[in-house]
Scaffold this active site. Structure first.
Site, PDB file in Angstrom:
ATOM      1  N   GLU A  70       0.823  -1.216   0.000  1.00  0.00           N
ATOM      2  CA  GLU A  70       0.000   0.000   0.000  1.00  0.00           C
ATOM      3  C   GLU A  70       0.856   1.264   0.000  1.00  0.00           C
ATOM      4  O   GLU A  70       0.456   2.296  -0.529  1.00  0.00           O
ATOM      5  CB  GLU A  70      -0.949   0.016   1.202  1.00  0.00           C
ATOM      6  CG  GLU A  70      -2.105  -0.976   1.092  1.00  0.00           C
ATOM      7  CD  GLU A  70      -1.762  -2.364   1.593  1.00  0.00           C
ATOM      8  OE1 GLU A  70      -0.574  -2.603   1.940  1.00  0.00           O
ATOM      9  OE2 GLU A  70      -2.656  -3.231   1.651  1.00  0.00           O
ATOM     10  N   PHE A 132     -11.719  -8.124  13.280  1.00  0.00           N
ATOM     11  CA  PHE A 132     -10.584  -8.475  12.424  1.00  0.00           C
ATOM     12  C   PHE A 132     -10.294  -7.347  11.428  1.00  0.00           C
ATOM     13  O   PHE A 132     -11.185  -6.882  10.738  1.00  0.00           O
ATOM     14  CB  PHE A 132     -10.886  -9.781  11.667  1.00  0.00           C
ATOM     15  CG  PHE A 132      -9.782 -10.171  10.724  1.00  0.00           C
ATOM     16  CD1 PHE A 132      -8.521 -10.505  11.202  1.00  0.00           C
ATOM     17  CD2 PHE A 132      -9.992 -10.173   9.354  1.00  0.00           C
ATOM     18  CE1 PHE A 132      -7.502 -10.850  10.339  1.00  0.00           C
ATOM     19  CE2 PHE A 132      -8.969 -10.513   8.474  1.00  0.00           C
ATOM     20  CZ  PHE A 132      -7.714 -10.859   8.964  1.00  0.00           C
ATOM     21  N   GLN A 133      -9.054  -6.932  11.388  1.00  0.00           N
ATOM     22  CA  GLN A 133      -8.584  -5.844  10.519  1.00  0.00           C
ATOM     23  C   GLN A 133      -9.347  -4.528  10.736  1.00  0.00           C
ATOM     24  O   GLN A 133      -9.490  -3.732   9.825  1.00  0.00           O
ATOM     25  CB  GLN A 133      -8.630  -6.265   9.044  1.00  0.00           C
ATOM     26  CG  GLN A 133      -7.623  -7.370   8.736  1.00  0.00           C
ATOM     27  CD  GLN A 133      -7.365  -7.571   7.258  1.00  0.00           C
ATOM     28  OE1 GLN A 133      -8.231  -7.343   6.424  1.00  0.00           O
ATOM     29  NE2 GLN A 133      -6.150  -8.008   6.931  1.00  0.00           N
ATOM     30  N   LYS A 182     -17.993  -1.554   5.279  1.00  0.00           N
ATOM     31  CA  LYS A 182     -18.376  -2.552   4.278  1.00  0.00           C
ATOM     32  C   LYS A 182     -19.894  -2.539   4.033  1.00  0.00           C
ATOM     33  O   LYS A 182     -20.340  -2.710   2.900  1.00  0.00           O
ATOM     34  CB  LYS A 182     -17.916  -3.933   4.733  1.00  0.00           C
ATOM     35  CG  LYS A 182     -17.761  -4.913   3.582  1.00  0.00           C
ATOM     36  CD  LYS A 182     -17.035  -6.176   4.022  1.00  0.00           C
ATOM     37  CE  LYS A 182     -16.890  -7.137   2.842  1.00  0.00           C
ATOM     38  NZ  LYS A 182     -16.210  -8.387   3.250  1.00  0.00           N
ATOM     39  N   MET A 495      24.011   9.856   3.715  1.00  0.00           N
ATOM     40  CA  MET A 495      23.806  11.127   4.403  1.00  0.00           C
ATOM     41  C   MET A 495      24.045  10.967   5.903  1.00  0.00           C
ATOM     42  O   MET A 495      24.684  11.814   6.534  1.00  0.00           O
ATOM     43  CB  MET A 495      22.391  11.653   4.139  1.00  0.00           C
ATOM     44  CG  MET A 495      22.153  13.064   4.622  1.00  0.00           C
ATOM     45  SD  MET A 495      23.212  14.267   3.788  1.00  0.00           S
ATOM     46  CE  MET A 495      22.112  14.892   2.510  1.00  0.00           C
TER      47      MET A 495
END
Lengths: 580, 189
Positions: A70, A132-133, A182, A495
């Site tokens: 993602e 869940f999630q 959902k 760096m």
């Protein structure tokens, strides 16, 4: 970017607005089509599956790009937006899908990039139950979005998305997140779409104050040693032409911020280089000698100003800025001029009298010569030793004639790219400026190439950053996107190593890297690739890469412990810039 | 940047659309700067659907001004205003729970209540609740006087404040809707 030719293919699809009874998830896609979206970057998962089902049905109108993470999706959307001026769109599922967007959203917030991120969420009945999630992405994204909203009913979708696009692209642009449960995706609604025209509690562009413009003009007209600091806001408002007019008419030197790069051609006689910690010597030094400082669409970041108590104290400051909260934040403005950069400059230019500041401009050329002799010459045209980062960038610049879109990651190579690529066209430099997000370049270059298929897009990335999002090579291969990737490999987090050398007595804690064979890895992903370590074949290798029709990775083994100079040490004054 | 600045008490008054999550969006602006909110009150206004947040902070003017500007940037915020102490009318309310026994012995407490502009709100068999509305120092003074008599519980509200400036909320909203723009309703700029 209004007045620039854009090569991206804008869909001129008739708006779908038929009042049909449809599902929330179909409404999402139809709303996007109404907003002119033709490309979405994303990654599916349980809570966003109804929307993906519509992606399947509408694949002729909207192409969905499956990234490998993602974070890749959101950076690609950023690159797409920065190259095209359009709103970047990405999808992710709930929970980890949503949290993986966080870095990119924060990056877009700091660098004023318009994004609409759509995340799936667990059904509304499960909200707050640690399902869940399930994660509170609205709470998490609150400090890093311009606006966010959770949709729990299908009928809220058209208005939420219309607002999202309006907020993302208007005023000072930024990222917006819409979280859709959902059940709202499955729910039905009567679809009507009306683009958002305004929100009473939100004023994107302050009204132009003619009085302030007149004050600014008279200060500029009286100035002996004026200096323009040109920022990202000029590119965002498409004010490149107006900036040139101001600079040429009143003969004012123009210095750019990192994100302002490419705002005017590098070889323009009034262009004097980049500001900031690793910027050019002349504009930094002379910031403390100018009498009028004209800051346009920039926010006086600490990487630009160094020690504020020793920054431009002698100068009268004109600050042209769209965001009122940036006024007086770091540097007190004598004359704040609120408004869109283009609108302000148009009004200002009418009141500007022609002037000549040849002597003042010559001061910049003098210091530029010092920097050239001490640093630039050695960085860009070395004849012995290992390959240097600067010479690679210099060759890329020459071979692409300054016409490419350059996407850099974060670190030494980023500063080398900013310093040595000679930009000829606006909106050609895409990098993570404010947040400094390693791993940005690879996916952002991918998005930029999709937005400008007819331009050469070159990603310059270090050996550290490339390994943060290297899986997106697979995305480039799957979608045949011919990005050219240069990995400048010094087997160090360069760096940080430089700072360890200069400020921590060479205690190189966890900065040395044993790397994979990048060219071989790229081959494994299905890209053409090459590794080069000798100067003799470098120019040829770059030419081959640029000429290749598909995506290409060129690994260049560069000097291991090269330092980037000049440098304003952290917390020091601009005048303390070190040449070595 | 101004040199060293004095800290003072500021009242920040924020008019917002009624939207869930906005309290969080506003408070994180303070959290981010590690600024402490001394008191916070959320209430309806005379306009339906418009809420008012009254926030009290101790800060320098510069920091307070930056915070106000950042609150103003929130999409659902209609307007955010910064006031010095002398630019607002304000009150806090405090409740003191005392044992009833203290009242039975003599009338000293009743005199204290009367002389301090407080009132007795509730009388029960075992306790009495005293209510006081006023500025913080008045409430503090009353508390000091009541403590010797056995203070069982004490609670004080956040401040509610109304600006001395003349403009009314609905006029301000009308201007917003017409011009979709606002200038500050107070006079600090």
């Amino acid at each position: 970017m209004n007045n620039m030719e854009k090569e991206s293919t804008l869909t001129t699809m008739p708006a779908i607005n038929d009042g049909a009874r449809i599902s929330g998830s179909e409404a999402v896609i139809r709303a996007l089509i109404n907003e002119g979206v033709d490309t979405v970057f994303g990654y599916p998962g349980g809570a966003i599956m109804p929307i993906y089902d519509e992606v399947f049905k509408f694949d002729e109108q909207i192409s969905h790009v499956l990234t490998r993470h993602e974070q890749g999706a959101v950076h690609a959307a950023q690159g797409y937006s920065r190259a095209s001026g359009k709103v970047g769109v990405c999808f992710a599922t709930s929970g980890p899908g949503a949290t993986n967007l966080v870095t990119g959203i924060a990056d877009a917030q700091v660098d004023s990039t318009p994004l609409v991120c759509i995340t799936g969420q667990v059904p509304s009945g499960l909200l707050g139950s640690s399902a869940f999630q399930e994660i509170d992405i609205i709470g998490i994204s609150m400090p890093i979005t311009k606006w966010n909203f959770q949709v729990t009913r299908a009928e809220e979708i058209p208005e939420a998305i219309a607002r999202a696009f309006y907020v993302a692209r208007s005023g000072r642009p930024g990222p917006v997140l819409i979280d859709i449960t959902k059940d709202a995706q499955f729910g039905l609604l009567d679809f009507h779409y009306a683009p958002c025209q305004g929100i009473r509690s939100y004023k994107p562009v302050p009204d132009l104050d003619e009085f302030r413009v007149a004050e600014a003009a008279s200060l500029i007209n009286a100035a002996q040693q004026p200096l323009i600091l040109a920022g990202h806001g000029i590119l965002l408002s498409g004010a490149e032409k107006e900036l040139l007019e101001l600079a040429e008419k009143a003969d004012i030197p123009v210095a750019c911020t990192l994100l302002g790069l490419s705002v005017m051609p590098d070889d323009h006689p009034n262009y004097v280089g980049m500001l900031g910690m690793h910027g050019n010597y002349a504009p930094n030094k002379l910031t403390n000698e100018c009498d009028v400082l004209i800051a346009i669409g920039m926010r006086f970041d600490d990487r630009v100003t160094g020690d504020l108590s020793q920054y431009a104290r002698q100068a009268k400051v004109i600050h042209i800025e769209i965001d009122p909260s940036e006024i007086d934040k770091n540097v007190k403005a004598d004359i704040p001029v609120l408004g869109d950069a283009r609108e302000v400059l148009q009004a200002l230019n009418e009141k500007i009298k022609p002037a000549a500041h040849a002597e003042w401009r010559a001061r910049f050329r003098e210091l530029e010569q010092v920097e050239f002799d001490k640093i630039i010459y050695h960085d860009t045209t070395p004849t012995e030793g290992q390959i240097k980062m600067g010479e690679v960038i210099n060759l890329v610049s020459q071979q692409t004639k300054g016409e490419a879109v350059i996407v850099s990651d974060v670190g030494q190579h980023q500063m080398m790219t900013a310093r040595y690529y000679k930009f000829n066209r606006p909106d050609s430099h895409i990098t993570s400026g404010g947040l400094g997000t390693m791993g940005f370049a690879l996916p952002a270059a991918f998005g930029a190439k999709l937005a400008s298929p007819n331009r050469q897009v070159v990603a310059v990335v270090g050996d550290g950053g490339v390994q943060m999002t290297i899986q997106e090579l697979a995305t480039m291969v799957q979608y045949h996107v011919p990005v050219k990737i240069i990995v400048l490999n010094n087997n160090f987090l360069g760096m940080v190593r430089q700072w360890q050398q200069l400020f921590f007595e060479k205690r190189y804690a966890s900065t040395e890297m044993v790397n994979p064979a990048f060219a071989e890895v790229a081959k494994g992903f299905g890209l053409e690739s090459k590794r080069i370590a000798e100067r003799a074949g470098l120019a040829r290798a770059i030419a081959d890469m640029l000429a290749w029709e598909g995506p290409y990775l060129l690994e260049v083994a560069v000097e291991k412990e090269e330092n980037i100079f000049p440098m304003i040490p952290s917390g020091a004054a601009v005048t303390d810039m070190r040449l070595e | 940047m101004k040199e060293k600045e004095q800290e003072e008490v500021f009242t920040i008054s924020v008019l917002t659309e009624n939207k869930s999550g906005l309290l969080n969006a506003i408070t994180i602006i303070f959290t981010r700067r590690k600024m402490n909110i001394e008191a916070l009150n959320v209430s309806e206004t005379e306009i339906e659907g418009v809420s008012r947040f009254t926030i009290i902070i101790q800060s320098t003017f510069n920091r307070a001004e930056q915070v106000v500007k950042q609150i103003n940037k929130l999409v659902e915020v209609l307007g955010s205003f910064l006031y010095r102490e002398d630019e607002v009318y304000y009150q806090e309310i405090a409740l003191f729970k005392m044992g009833t026994a203290a009242f039975l012995n003599n009338n000293t407490i009743e005199r204290v209540v009367r002389n301090n502009g407080a009132r007795i709100l509730v009388i029960e068999r075992d306790h009495i609740v005293i209510e006081k509305t006023g500025h913080r120092d008045e409430i503090r003074a009353l508390r000091k006087k009541l403590e010797p008599f056995g203070l069982l519980e004490f609670v004080r509200s956040g401040r509610v404040a109304i600006s001395k400036a003349r403009r009314k909320t609905h006029e301000f909203l009308k201007e917003l809707e017409q011009a979709n723009y606002f200038t500050s309703e107070n006079n600090y700029q």
